[in-house]
Scaffold this motif. Structure first.
Motif: not given
Length: 68
Positions: A21-33, A36-41
């Motif tokens: 099950e890699h859904s936890e890693i996927l959630y962490i990657v999505i939240i990190t992205m 990062a986008i919010y920080t750049l904004y």
């Protein structure tokens, strides 16, 4: 490839097994992205506000006391 080799590869995540099950890693990657986008904004908005205040202050200083 022997049974021992495939066990090592599955243990260290080199291959995906049927029970992985890699859904936890996927959630962490999505939240990190998203962070990062919010920080750049926020950084670009702060830079824009800083530069616009410099331009507004320089224009107001150059026309201060001059009748248009």
């Amino acid at each position: 490839m022997g049974i021992f080799d495939s066990h090592i590869m599955a243990r260290y995540g080199l291959i995906c097994t049927s029970g992985a099950e890699h859904s936890e890693i996927l959630y962490i990657v999505i939240i990190t992205m998203i962070c990062a986008i919010y920080t750049l904004y926020v950084v670009f908005v702060l830079i824009w506000l800083h530069l616009s205040s410099i331009v507004i202050n320089s224009v107001s200083r150059s026309t201060y006391g001059v009748s248009l």
